[in-house]
Design a protein around this motif. Structure first.
Motif, PDB file in Angstrom:
ATOM      1  N   ILE A  17       1.065  10.606  -2.675  1.00  0.00           N
ATOM      2  CA  ILE A  17       0.934  11.016  -1.283  1.00  0.00           C
ATOM      3  C   ILE A  17       2.343  11.115  -0.719  1.00  0.00           C
ATOM      4  CG2 ILE A  17       0.103  10.215   0.989  1.00  0.00           C
ATOM      5  CD1 ILE A  17      -2.388   9.186  -0.497  1.00  0.00           C
ATOM      6  N   PHE A  40       1.992   1.929  -3.405  1.00  0.00           N
ATOM      7  CA  PHE A  40       0.900   2.436  -4.227  1.00  0.00           C
ATOM      8  C   PHE A  40       0.614   3.897  -3.917  1.00  0.00           C
ATOM      9  CE2 PHE A  40      -3.732   3.261  -4.511  1.00  0.00           C
ATOM     10  CZ  PHE A  40      -3.833   3.291  -5.893  1.00  0.00           C
ATOM     11  N   LEU A  41       0.517   4.196  -2.660  1.00  0.00           N
ATOM     12  CA  LEU A  41       0.188   5.552  -2.236  1.00  0.00           C
ATOM     13  C   LEU A  41       1.257   6.549  -2.667  1.00  0.00           C
ATOM     14  CD1 LEU A  41      -1.034   4.649   1.370  1.00  0.00           C
ATOM     15  CD2 LEU A  41      -2.490   5.303  -0.568  1.00  0.00           C
ATOM     16  N   ALA A  96     -11.419   2.937   5.913  1.00  0.00           N
ATOM     17  CA  ALA A  96     -10.004   3.218   6.190  1.00  0.00           C
ATOM     18  C   ALA A  96      -9.537   4.385   5.328  1.00  0.00           C
ATOM     19  CB  ALA A  96      -9.172   1.973   5.909  1.00  0.00           C
ATOM     20  N   TRP A 103       0.836  -1.204   0.000  1.00  0.00           N
ATOM     21  CA  TRP A 103       0.000   0.000   0.000  1.00  0.00           C
ATOM     22  C   TRP A 103       0.871   1.254   0.000  1.00  0.00           C
ATOM     23  CZ3 TRP A 103      -4.475   0.196  -1.885  1.00  0.00           C
ATOM     24  CH2 TRP A 103      -5.464  -0.766  -1.642  1.00  0.00           C
ATOM     25  N   LEU A 123      -7.121  10.887   0.922  1.00  0.00           N
ATOM     26  CA  LEU A 123      -6.919   9.667   0.148  1.00  0.00           C
ATOM     27  C   LEU A 123      -7.980   9.572  -0.939  1.00  0.00           C
ATOM     28  CD1 LEU A 123      -5.680   6.957  -0.491  1.00  0.00           C
ATOM     29  CD2 LEU A 123      -6.818   5.987   1.511  1.00  0.00           C
ATOM     30  N   PHE A 179      -6.241  10.064  -9.492  1.00  0.00           N
ATOM     31  CA  PHE A 179      -5.562   8.935 -10.146  1.00  0.00           C
ATOM     32  C   PHE A 179      -6.480   8.265 -11.167  1.00  0.00           C
ATOM     33  CE2 PHE A 179      -4.932   4.283 -10.154  1.00  0.00           C
ATOM     34  CZ  PHE A 179      -3.654   4.205 -10.701  1.00  0.00           C
ATOM     35  N   HIS A 229       1.739   6.052  -6.993  1.00  0.00           N
ATOM     36  CA  HIS A 229       0.609   6.284  -7.894  1.00  0.00           C
ATOM     37  C   HIS A 229      -0.333   7.386  -7.442  1.00  0.00           C
ATOM     38  CE1 HIS A 229       1.557   2.859 -10.506  1.00  0.00           C
ATOM     39  NE2 HIS A 229       2.000   2.295  -9.400  1.00  0.00           N
ATOM     40  N   LEU A 230      -0.465   7.554  -6.135  1.00  0.00           N
ATOM     41  CA  LEU A 230      -1.350   8.625  -5.666  1.00  0.00           C
ATOM     42  C   LEU A 230      -0.586   9.874  -5.252  1.00  0.00           C
ATOM     43  CD1 LEU A 230      -4.221   6.866  -3.686  1.00  0.00           C
ATOM     44  CD2 LEU A 230      -3.852   7.068  -6.139  1.00  0.00           C
ATOM     45  N   VAL A 280      -1.410   6.134   6.462  1.00  0.00           N
ATOM     46  CA  VAL A 280      -2.541   5.747   5.623  1.00  0.00           C
ATOM     47  C   VAL A 280      -2.543   4.230   5.429  1.00  0.00           C
ATOM     48  CG1 VAL A 280      -3.663   6.032   3.379  1.00  0.00           C
ATOM     49  CG2 VAL A 280      -2.542   7.990   4.453  1.00  0.00           C
ATOM     50  N   ASP A 297      -9.616   8.425   4.290  1.00  0.00           N
ATOM     51  CA  ASP A 297      -9.961   9.794   4.649  1.00  0.00           C
ATOM     52  C   ASP A 297     -10.112  10.644   3.387  1.00  0.00           C
ATOM     53  OD1 ASP A 297      -7.440  10.574   3.742  1.00  0.00           O
ATOM     54  OD2 ASP A 297      -6.571  10.379   5.719  1.00  0.00           O
ATOM     55  N   ALA A 339      -7.091  11.876  -3.737  1.00  0.00           N
ATOM     56  CA  ALA A 339      -5.927  11.398  -4.484  1.00  0.00           C
ATOM     57  C   ALA A 339      -6.336  10.254  -5.420  1.00  0.00           C
ATOM     58  CB  ALA A 339      -4.835  10.933  -3.521  1.00  0.00           C
ATOM     59  N   LEU A 340      -7.191   9.407  -4.908  1.00  0.00           N
ATOM     60  CA  LEU A 340      -7.683   8.277  -5.694  1.00  0.00           C
ATOM     61  C   LEU A 340      -8.516   8.772  -6.866  1.00  0.00           C
ATOM     62  CD1 LEU A 340      -7.764   5.164  -5.639  1.00  0.00           C
ATOM     63  CD2 LEU A 340      -9.799   5.329  -4.181  1.00  0.00           C
ATOM     64  N   PHE A 365      -0.199  -5.511  -9.675  1.00  0.00           N
ATOM     65  CA  PHE A 365      -0.360  -4.172 -10.257  1.00  0.00           C
ATOM     66  C   PHE A 365       0.913  -3.353 -10.117  1.00  0.00           C
ATOM     67  CE2 PHE A 365      -1.347   0.327  -9.370  1.00  0.00           C
ATOM     68  CZ  PHE A 365      -1.905   0.700 -10.591  1.00  0.00           C
ATOM     69  N   LEU A 422      -2.733  -6.307  -5.776  1.00  0.00           N
ATOM     70  CA  LEU A 422      -1.979  -5.067  -5.637  1.00  0.00           C
ATOM     71  C   LEU A 422      -0.516  -5.296  -5.998  1.00  0.00           C
ATOM     72  CD1 LEU A 422      -2.309  -2.144  -4.663  1.00  0.00           C
ATOM     73  CD2 LEU A 422      -1.851  -2.947  -2.333  1.00  0.00           C
ATOM     74  N   HIS A 451      -8.103  -1.471 -12.333  1.00  0.00           N
ATOM     75  CA  HIS A 451      -6.644  -1.566 -12.232  1.00  0.00           C
ATOM     76  C   HIS A 451      -6.157  -2.858 -11.606  1.00  0.00           C
ATOM     77  CE1 HIS A 451      -5.931   2.550 -13.646  1.00  0.00           C
ATOM     78  NE2 HIS A 451      -7.074   2.819 -13.044  1.00  0.00           N
ATOM     79  N   LEU A 452      -6.935  -3.404 -10.686  1.00  0.00           N
ATOM     80  CA  LEU A 452      -6.486  -4.659 -10.063  1.00  0.00           C
ATOM     81  C   LEU A 452      -7.169  -5.879 -10.670  1.00  0.00           C
ATOM     82  CD1 LEU A 452      -6.001  -3.884  -6.262  1.00  0.00           C
ATOM     83  CD2 LEU A 452      -4.546  -3.342  -8.211  1.00  0.00           C
TER      84      LEU A 452
END
Lengths: 224, 224
Positions: free
Chosen positions: A93, A86-87, B108, A83, B113, B120, A90-91, A101, B110, B116-117, A120, A117, B90-91
DNA sequence: GATATTTATAAGGTTTGCCTTATAATACCT
DNA sequence: AGGTATTATAAGGCAAACCTTATAAATATC
């Protein structure tokens, strides 16, 4: 072979694995400190975990994970670090934020999701903080590293990983350019457990001894 | 303006919003049924939510979300549907499965996030099951649709969305090709609330009345 | 209007994971 | 060996979200 135990159980398993090197015994007090609960509560919980055959407790010595417990802890850590990748990748963060997170997402993640994941992401081997991502079977390869607090002035190192992680620590380190991949020169170590004066990318920084125990490096050169 | 309430609170808010059209009153019994708790427990919880000003309860009539409650519910649903898109697109997690995985991730997640998602994913407008993704402010645009159970034989429709979703329902629908985008012809409706006989892509299927209430379509043609 | 159904409340219980305070057992150190 | 520190256990409590059973109040239906 399904999913998760509850979040609390997962936090204990994960923390025990994070604190122990080579599955050695972890003091319940250390566990309690990291989880920010009283030692009485931690002891209680350890008993519960023992009933579920997830840990073994040697009174007055400490706890350690059983095979199942260790496997499960590895899965949580695996999902956490994936994660984080990924965060961060790709995001977008920030490096210092992905940890907390991921701390939430990991408990909402089952094996299938973790594997999807992983695919990916292209099967990454390390989290953004340099820690190795356990493989699907729970196997984990750690590079040979030293913590910064054990080294002497005059050495040049590469920062490899930050461990164990915490939100506050990462925030602090980010603001001092302490990130894996960066080079660091140890200028001076103040006496009486004083700060370690280092240079990272031309800039001087003072790092406390406790913080230094979280910074894993490999030595790549010496002034001499 | 931070994060989440606890998971239970979030489930109640989300469910109330999912069950209500246009923020009308929802019977506590309906809420309890969907959440699989007793009506006594649901009543208790509704009182707690009321104390937090998240819902308003009109005794013997039902509950409805307050402004804050509604806003928060929208955020949860937003994150849920964005996760569904990520998981599916994506997955490569199967269409019928993404719902339950997203159900865990949403709690989980916020606001940061979620946003950001969203970025993306390229700001998608619908989840894989055709439901609209509320915008960051909580605004939601719904297309004009009818549920399959209200229609007559001889009509040809496009499947638009499945709502409300549940793991079992989606699994069943997937195995009968009932997915948004597919065309469906109503062949016959058996009497006494019997099944609706339909054709989807040359193949015949029998769909129960209750299931039909979850299938939102737009009519695109008629035999006559 | 009387009855049946739905909804609400009251009372008492459970589980999980935490808390504090107090005491007992073991380990560590000199 | 004795004293200090650490670790364990015992006892009593708390909050959140559930549960069941029983009763009361409101609504719906005939």
């Amino acid at each position: 072979m399904h999913e998760s135990f509850n979040e609390s159980t997962e936090m204990y398993l994960k923390t025990i694995r994070e604190l122990s090197i080579d599955n050695d015994l972890i003091a319940i007090s250390a566990l309690a400190r990291r989880l920010e609960v009283s030692t009485v509560s931690a002891t209680e919980m350890v008993h519960r975990l023992e009933e579920h055959k997830l840990v073994e407790h040697t009174p007055y010595k400490g706890v350690q994970l059983t095979g199942i417990g260790c496997q499960h802890a590895a899965e949580i850590i695996r999902s956490h670090r994936l994660w984080e990748r990924f965060l961060a990748d790709h995001l977008n963060i920030p490096w210092a934020r992905v940890h907390e997170v991921a701390c939430r997402l990991e408990h909402a993640t089952d094996t299938k999701l973790t594997e999807a994941l992983d695919a990916f992401l292209g099967h990454p081997t390390r989290c953004p903080h340099g820690n190795p991502i356990p493989q699907a079977g729970g196997v984990l390869k750690t590079a040979v590293t030293t913590t910064l607090n054990t080294l002497k002035p005059g050495l040049t190192c590469e920062i490899i990983r930050i461990h164990p992680e915490s939100a506050l620590l990462l925030e602090y380190l980010a603001s001092h350019d302490v990130k894996p991949g960066n080079q660091l020169h140890i200028d001076e170590i103040a006496p009486f457990n004083g700060p370690i004066m280092v240079t990272i990318g031309e800039k001087p920084h003072a790092l406390g001894q406790e913080i230094a125990t979280h910074i894993f490096v490999t030595v790549i050169g010496s002034d001499a």
